[in-house]
Design an enzyme around this catalytic site. Structure first.
Site, PDB file in Angstrom:
ATOM      1  N   GLU A  45       2.048  -6.536  10.105  1.00 27.12           N
ATOM      2  CA  GLU A  45       1.816  -5.124  10.431  1.00 27.12           C
ATOM      3  C   GLU A  45       2.917  -4.729  11.398  1.00 27.12           C
ATOM      4  O   GLU A  45       2.934  -5.159  12.552  1.00 27.12           O
ATOM      5  CB  GLU A  45       0.440  -4.954  11.070  1.00 27.12           C
ATOM      6  CG  GLU A  45      -0.724  -5.483  10.228  1.00 27.12           C
ATOM      7  CD  GLU A  45      -1.116  -4.538   9.108  1.00 27.12           C
ATOM      8  OE1 GLU A  45      -0.568  -3.418   9.058  1.00 27.12           O
ATOM      9  OE2 GLU A  45      -1.967  -4.913   8.285  1.00 27.12           O
TER      10      GLU A  45
ATOM     11  N   HIS B 181       3.360  -4.311   6.147  1.00 25.67           N
ATOM     12  CA  HIS B 181       2.332  -3.283   6.136  1.00 25.67           C
ATOM     13  C   HIS B 181       2.512  -2.378   7.352  1.00 25.67           C
ATOM     14  O   HIS B 181       3.411  -2.588   8.168  1.00 25.67           O
ATOM     15  CB  HIS B 181       0.945  -3.922   6.150  1.00 25.67           C
ATOM     16  CG  HIS B 181       0.642  -4.738   4.932  1.00 25.67           C
ATOM     17  ND1 HIS B 181      -0.241  -4.339   3.961  1.00 25.67           N
ATOM     18  CD2 HIS B 181       1.125  -5.942   4.524  1.00 25.67           C
ATOM     19  CE1 HIS B 181      -0.303  -5.252   3.011  1.00 25.67           C
ATOM     20  NE2 HIS B 181       0.528  -6.244   3.325  1.00 25.67           N
TER      21      HIS B 181
ATOM     22  N   ASN C  53      -3.828  -5.344  -2.653  1.00 26.40           N
ATOM     23  CA  ASN C  53      -4.057  -6.489  -1.774  1.00 26.40           C
ATOM     24  C   ASN C  53      -5.508  -6.956  -1.809  1.00 26.40           C
ATOM     25  O   ASN C  53      -5.973  -7.642  -0.900  1.00 26.40           O
ATOM     26  CB  ASN C  53      -3.660  -6.158  -0.331  1.00 26.40           C
ATOM     27  CG  ASN C  53      -3.368  -7.407   0.482  1.00 26.40           C
ATOM     28  OD1 ASN C  53      -2.866  -8.400  -0.042  1.00 26.40           O
ATOM     29  ND2 ASN C  53      -3.697  -7.374   1.770  1.00 26.40           N
ATOM     30  N   ARG C  54      -6.224  -6.568  -2.849  1.00 31.36           N
ATOM     31  CA  ARG C  54      -7.561  -7.106  -3.140  1.00 31.36           C
ATOM     32  C   ARG C  54      -7.655  -7.523  -4.603  1.00 31.36           C
ATOM     33  O   ARG C  54      -8.738  -7.769  -5.107  1.00 31.36           O
ATOM     34  CB  ARG C  54      -8.651  -6.055  -2.869  1.00 31.36           C
ATOM     35  CG  ARG C  54      -8.628  -5.406  -1.506  1.00 31.36           C
ATOM     36  CD  ARG C  54      -8.969  -6.378  -0.388  1.00 31.36           C
ATOM     37  NE  ARG C  54      -9.061  -5.675   0.890  1.00 31.36           N
ATOM     38  CZ  ARG C  54      -8.019  -5.391   1.667  1.00 31.36           C
ATOM     39  NH1 ARG C  54      -6.795  -5.779   1.283  1.00 31.36           N
ATOM     40  NH2 ARG C  54      -8.165  -4.759   2.800  1.00 31.36           N
TER      41      ARG C  54
ATOM     42  N   HIS D 150       0.853  -1.185   0.000  1.00 33.87           N
ATOM     43  CA  HIS D 150       0.000   0.000   0.000  1.00 33.87           C
ATOM     44  C   HIS D 150       0.889   1.235   0.000  1.00 33.87           C
ATOM     45  O   HIS D 150       1.842   1.327   0.780  1.00 33.87           O
ATOM     46  CB  HIS D 150      -0.916  -0.009   1.219  1.00 33.87           C
ATOM     47  CG  HIS D 150      -1.904  -1.135   1.196  1.00 33.87           C
ATOM     48  ND1 HIS D 150      -2.124  -1.969   2.274  1.00 33.87           N
ATOM     49  CD2 HIS D 150      -2.718  -1.577   0.201  1.00 33.87           C
ATOM     50  CE1 HIS D 150      -3.042  -2.870   1.953  1.00 33.87           C
ATOM     51  NE2 HIS D 150      -3.414  -2.659   0.701  1.00 33.87           N
ATOM     52  N   GLY D 151       0.584   2.163  -0.886  1.00 30.99           N
ATOM     53  CA  GLY D 151       1.476   3.305  -1.105  1.00 30.99           C
ATOM     54  C   GLY D 151       1.697   4.167   0.108  1.00 30.99           C
ATOM     55  O   GLY D 151       2.754   4.795   0.237  1.00 30.99           O
ATOM     56  N   ASP D 152       0.707   4.217   1.011  1.00 29.39           N
ATOM     57  CA  ASP D 152       0.838   5.072   2.184  1.00 29.39           C
ATOM     58  C   ASP D 152       1.354   4.303   3.397  1.00 29.39           C
ATOM     59  O   ASP D 152       1.164   4.731   4.531  1.00 29.39           O
ATOM     60  CB  ASP D 152      -0.502   5.751   2.502  1.00 29.39           C
ATOM     61  CG  ASP D 152      -1.613   4.745   2.779  1.00 29.39           C
ATOM     62  OD1 ASP D 152      -1.406   3.543   2.525  1.00 29.39           O
ATOM     63  OD2 ASP D 152      -2.692   5.166   3.243  1.00 29.39           O
ATOM     64  N   GLU D 153       2.029   3.181   3.173  1.00 28.29           N
ATOM     65  CA  GLU D 153       2.658   2.406   4.239  1.00 28.29           C
ATOM     66  C   GLU D 153       4.121   2.156   3.857  1.00 28.29           C
ATOM     67  O   GLU D 153       4.487   1.072   3.394  1.00 28.29           O
ATOM     68  CB  GLU D 153       1.901   1.083   4.444  1.00 28.29           C
ATOM     69  CG  GLU D 153       0.450   1.295   4.863  1.00 28.29           C
ATOM     70  CD  GLU D 153      -0.399   0.039   4.766  1.00 28.29           C
ATOM     71  OE1 GLU D 153       0.182  -1.066   4.722  1.00 28.29           O
ATOM     72  OE2 GLU D 153      -1.639   0.170   4.713  1.00 28.29           O
TER      73      GLU D 153
END
Length: 501
Positions: free
Chosen positions: A315, A233, A193-194, A132-135
């Site tokens: 995470e 993540h 991731n979907r 995810h780009g914001d992680e």
């Protein structure tokens, strides 16, 4: 015995924290495409409560993330860092691209091994960051991991174990476009991731509709037979394991066939972490994905179902985008977890090769464990297999191959075991069904334990086994003849008579 021995939540510093990447209770209210709703903050397909008086426009959101991005590597910086690493550590690494993003950014990957680029009968592990780009924490930690292995190879036992016995592949950023755009989704606004095929629902079955980043991952896993994997993540602190979804879409514990093994791997990561295992939200710092909340089209389940790759979703930071000054601390908190997870695939599990008895050729056989409804395959090139198991149990390994008689062996899961199976061709009415339990601990007639050997040498080793066996038989026969001769001499020599009672 002699033969065996021979062959052997986004954080704006002190202002606020947003919720998890994989999610929280708010994540169940899934909406896509919005950025701002009155009283509710919707970020890249995740609806997150942000307080009654809190409002943020898309422009403000981007400006905020731009400030947070200071101190993080840009895509240009990451490209340069990967190439600089390879120049510095070319003896144990190679770099390659598995494809390109929507906007044409190469998905650069680092392979670390004492024989990079070579096919060996060793397990392969992959780390994927920045799904995810914001992680972005994962992309930073993965470069630190690569450099640590280079700096400590031959001086640190753990670094040496990994480099010498594992082919480690590192993709620091799966979503460089999302990172540049400061958002969760890729340039087409799709959550990567979907975007994988799902086991329960007909999602993402059209290859033409999949994102280029997803296709790159799928082709990559087709090419390299990974034993295990982890994606990094942010937004929570927990090790997540399959299944990620349920058949009825209800939130509940839904374990896969290898549930115990997955819990062991997740605990291996959380237990080595500075504080993940101390979580008050997640016992032991681990969670079943469907119990946390169900998702569909995820990468984790797809890896396990279609390729026998045991993947965890990690995470690794409570905050999605912490201040860059926190990165050294986050590295120290996660370093041993990352190293122990990779080393775990050679310190535990069942490993070996499957070869034919007639020609000594590798066989891409099927490997199953009695009582566990899951099969992995030996590799097509070297026929090596690497079956991860949970410690504390005894397992019966069953190996089958069309045209060959099946074989089995019992192993103790508390330590790494190497077993090479030699299968005999099935002729005529020979049964290809394994009879009985086949579980004979210590029975060398059921399996042969050998060191790995290159394919061209297999026939030579078989011939050598025959010659050594013949030599040992002759030696034992001579010893027996000498012993018989000695007994005959004793029989003809005068002996004192035993007194009768």
């Amino acid at each position: 015995m002699i033969l065996s021995l021979l062959f052997l939540s986004l954080n704006l510093s002190s202002l606020f924290r947003l919720s998890a990447s994989r999610g929280s209770a708010a994540d169940r209210f899934y909406r896509s495409g919005d950025v701002h709703v009155d009283g509710i903050y919707v970020r890249s397909g995740r609806q997150l409560l942000a307080g009654e008086n809190f409002r943020m426009t898309e422009e403000q959101y981007i400006q905020m993330l731009d400030k947070l991005a200071q101190g993080y590597m840009s895509n240009f910086d990451l490209d340069k860092a990967i190439k600089d690493f390879h120049r510095r550590c070319s003896n144990i690494s190679r770099i390659y691209s598995i494809g390109k993003s929507v906007l044409g950014v190469p998905l650069w990957t680092i392979e670390i091994s004492n024989m990079p680029g070579k096919k060996e009968a060793e397990p392969a592990f992959k780390f994927i960051g920045n799904v995810h780009g914001d992680e972005p924490v994962g992309r930073e930690l993965l470069l630190l991991l690569a450099n640590w292995l280079c700096d400590n190879y031959k001086s640190d036992p753990l670094a040496t174990l990994i480099v010498d016995n594992v082919h480690l592949h590192i993709l620091p950023s799966m979503n460089p476009d999302g990172f540049a755009l400061r958002r969760r989704n890729n340039a087409n606004n799709i959550d990567l991731n979907r975007d994988f095929p799902d086991q329960f629902f007909p999602l993402n079955d059209d290859m033409d509709l999949r994102q280029p980043e997803t296709k790159a991952i799928m082709n990559w896993v087709d090419d390299i037979e990974f034993t295990a994997s982890a994606s990094l993540h942010g937004g929570a602190l927990v090790a997540n394991y399959p299944w990620d979804g349920t058949e009825d879409k209800k939130r509940k514990y839904y374990g896969c066939p290898d549930d115990e093994t997955y819990k062991f791997l997740a605990t291996l990561y959380s237990g080595s972490h500075y504080n993940m295992s101390k979580s008050t939200e997640f016992p032991q710092g681990i969670t079943n994905g469907a119990l946390w909340y169900p998702i569909y089209g995820g990468m984790q389940d797809w890896n396990y179902i279609h390729h026998g790759c045991f993947e965890l979703t990690l995470e690794i930071s409570d905050n999605k985008w912490p201040n860059a000054s926190e990165l050294p601390t986050l590295w120290e908190y996660n370093r041993m977890s990352m190293l122990n997870l990779v080393a775990g695939i050679v310190k535990t599990g069942i490993h070996g090769r499957v070869i034919s008895s007639d020609e000594g050729k590798p066989l891409p056989a099927s490997i199953t464990l009695r009582g566990i409804n899951y099969t992995i395959a030996a590799s097509k090139s070297l026929a090596d297999y690497h079956r991860l198991v949970a410690p504390g149990q005894t397992y019966e390994v069953i190996v089958t191959m069309p045209g060959y008689k099946p074989k089995s062996a019992c192993v103790d899961g508390d330590r790494a075991v190497t077993i090479d199976f030699v299968l005999e061709p099935a002729h005529g009415n020979d049964s290809q069904v394994l009879e009985g339990s086949g579980c004979y601990i210590g029975s060398k007639s059921r399996f042969q334990v050998m060191e790995y050997m290159p394919e061209p040498q297999l026939q030579l080793y078989v011939l050598l086994i025959i010659l050594i066996s013949a030599f040992l038989c002759l030696a034992m026969r001579k010893k027996s003849l000498r012993s018989n001769h000695h007994m005959v001499n004793q029989r003809h020599s005068p002996q004192p008579k035993r007194a009768a009672v």
